[in-house]
Motif scaffolding. Structure first.
Motif, short mmCIF file in Angstrom:
data_model
loop_
_atom_site.label_atom_id
_atom_site.label_comp_id
_atom_site.label_asym_id
_atom_site.label_seq_id
_atom_site.Cartn_x
_atom_site.Cartn_y
_atom_site.Cartn_z
N ALA A 290 0.83 -1.22 0.00
CA ALA A 290 0.00 0.00 0.00
C ALA A 290 0.86 1.27 0.00
CB ALA A 290 -0.92 -0.01 1.22
N ASN A 291 2.18 1.08 -0.15
CA ASN A 291 3.13 2.21 -0.15
C ASN A 291 3.14 2.98 1.16
OD1 ASN A 291 4.02 1.81 -2.89
ND2 ASN A 291 2.09 2.71 -3.58
N MET A 292 2.95 2.26 2.26
CA MET A 292 3.00 2.88 3.59
C MET A 292 4.45 3.19 3.94
SD MET A 292 1.25 1.30 7.00
CE MET A 292 1.30 2.08 8.61
N PRO A 293 4.76 4.41 4.39
CA PRO A 293 6.15 4.77 4.70
C PRO A 293 6.76 3.88 5.78
CG PRO A 293 4.75 6.73 4.61
CD PRO A 293 3.83 5.54 4.57
N LEU A 294 8.04 3.60 5.64
CA LEU A 294 8.73 2.70 6.57
C LEU A 294 8.69 3.23 7.99
CD1 LEU A 294 10.35 0.10 6.90
CD2 LEU A 294 12.43 1.41 6.40
N ASP A 295 8.84 4.56 8.17
CA ASP A 295 8.84 5.09 9.53
C ASP A 295 7.47 4.95 10.19
OD1 ASP A 295 7.64 6.97 7.89
OD2 ASP A 295 8.46 8.71 8.97
N THR A 296 6.39 4.98 9.39
CA THR A 296 5.05 4.76 9.92
C THR A 296 4.88 3.31 10.37
OG1 THR A 296 4.23 6.43 8.37
CG2 THR A 296 2.59 5.06 9.45
N ILE A 297 5.41 2.38 9.58
CA ILE A 297 5.38 0.96 9.95
C ILE A 297 6.15 0.74 11.25
CG2 ILE A 297 6.11 -1.36 9.26
CD1 ILE A 297 5.74 -0.46 6.33
N GLN A 298 7.34 1.29 11.32
CA GLN A 298 8.19 1.09 12.50
C GLN A 298 7.56 1.72 13.74
OE1 GLN A 298 11.84 2.80 10.98
NE2 GLN A 298 12.60 0.81 10.29
N ARG A 299 6.87 2.84 13.58
CA ARG A 299 6.21 3.49 14.71
C ARG A 299 5.11 2.60 15.28
NH1 ARG A 299 5.71 8.39 17.06
NH2 ARG A 299 3.66 8.97 17.90
N ALA A 300 4.34 1.96 14.41
CA ALA A 300 3.28 1.05 14.86
C ALA A 300 3.87 -0.14 15.62
CB ALA A 300 2.46 0.57 13.67
N ILE A 301 4.98 -0.66 15.13
CA ILE A 301 5.63 -1.79 15.81
C ILE A 301 6.15 -1.35 17.18
CG2 ILE A 301 7.57 -3.39 15.71
CD1 ILE A 301 7.25 -3.44 12.67
N LYS A 302 6.72 -0.15 17.26
CA LYS A 302 7.24 0.35 18.54
C LYS A 302 6.10 0.55 19.55
CE LYS A 302 11.43 2.65 16.90
NZ LYS A 302 12.12 3.96 16.69
N LYS A 303 4.95 1.01 19.07
CA LYS A 303 3.79 1.16 19.96
C LYS A 303 3.40 -0.19 20.55
CE LYS A 303 1.40 5.28 18.22
NZ LYS A 303 0.14 5.79 17.63
N ALA A 304 3.39 -1.21 19.71
CA ALA A 304 3.02 -2.55 20.17
C ALA A 304 4.03 -3.08 21.16
CB ALA A 304 2.89 -3.49 18.98
N ALA A 305 5.30 -2.72 20.97
CA ALA A 305 6.36 -3.20 21.85
C ALA A 305 6.40 -2.43 23.17
CB ALA A 305 7.71 -3.09 21.14
N GLY A 306 5.55 -1.40 23.30
CA GLY A 306 5.51 -0.62 24.52
C GLY A 306 6.48 0.53 24.56
N GLU A 307 7.19 0.76 23.45
CA GLU A 307 8.14 1.86 23.41
C GLU A 307 7.44 3.21 23.27
OE1 GLU A 307 11.36 1.23 20.64
OE2 GLU A 307 11.16 -0.94 20.84
N LEU A 308 6.23 3.19 22.76
CA LEU A 308 5.43 4.41 22.61
C LEU A 308 4.03 4.14 23.19
CD1 LEU A 308 6.32 5.28 18.90
CD2 LEU A 308 7.24 6.40 20.93
#
Length: 246
Positions: free
Chosen positions: A59-77
């Motif tokens: 879907a051409n989602m930016p890499l930093d947006t993907i990484q931010r979602a993963i960090k949220k799930a990991a509890g970093e955000l």
């Protein structure tokens, strides 16, 4: 598999999807968070997370947006906990509809989805009322180009574990079982194949042809449901009239 042109339905909504790209990224980001919380934020150890990230990249989602979602799930955000809910019902003329939701407020979601059904001549039904008409399948859509030999590509997909391969006017549609989706997708990625779409979805066993009047009403219903921030996916068995633009 039916010979029905899946790409026809995809094309009918492509312009709308492009216009709502920011909303699409938000929905995929929520999906990444849920899958990462369930199976961990390590891509190597979480195949479902790899699948959703592949969907995001298609879907051409930016890499930093993907990484931010993963960090949220990991509890970093800071993050929100979402509940997965599936609603079923009928659109105008008895079209079968399934709505998948990720929500932090199920009462709000149920009310909004019910309103979306009823406003345009549909009605929300009980669990199981239409889901038996659909199968969960992995679907990978690849744009045709001169560098991709059709026969070689078909053998690559089928040898890699795909169930079906359909050549349409502009694209190839590869179908897999949900269990084999990840391995088929990763095999194609390893051969430098780029995807227009790559995800596990609910595919109807049969499609119902609808006329122009019904199509107009049903498209309004789809737009209303898909505009809801809680709604992740809407699946249906309607076959829109050829050339319908919505």
């Amino acid at each position: 598999m039916s010979g029905h042109s899946k790409w026809h339905n995809i094309q009918a909504k492509k312009g709308k999807v492009d216009a709502k790209r920011g909303k699409i990224f938000t929905k995929i980001g929520k999906e990444i968070m849920v899958v990462a919380k369930m199976g961990g934020s390590n891509l190597e150890a979480n195949p479902k997370l790899r699948d959703v990230v592949a969907k995001a990249k298609a879907a051409n989602m930016p890499l930093d947006t993907i990484q931010r979602a993963i960090k949220k799930a990991a509890g970093e955000l800071e993050s929100v906990t979402y509940e997965e809910i599936v609603y079923e019902g009928y659109g105008p003329s008895g079209i079968a509809v399934i709505v998948e939701v990720l929500t932090d407020n199920k009462n709000r979601s149920a009310s909004n989805v019910r309103h979306g059904f009823s406003k345009y001549g549909g009605n929300m039904g009980s669990n199981g009322c239409v889901s038996f008409m659909f199968q969960k399948k992995g679907e990978i859509i690849v744009e045709k180009n001169d560098s991709l030999d059709e026969d070689e590509f078909m053998m690559m997909a089928l040898d890699g574990g795909a169930e079906d391969f359909i050549s349409e006017d502009e694209v190839y549609v590869i179908t897999t079982s949900p269990e084999d989706f990840g391995s088929v997708r990763e095999n194609l990625e390893g051969n430098n194949i780029e995807f227009l779409e790559a995800e596990v979805k609910r595919i109807p066993d049969n499609y119902t042809a609808i006329d122009e009047e019904t199509a107009v009403s049903f498209q309004k219903m789809l737009d209303m449901l898909e505009d809801d921030d809680d709604v992740q996916n809407v699946y249906h068995n309607a076959e829109f009239p050829e050339g319908f633009e919505g």
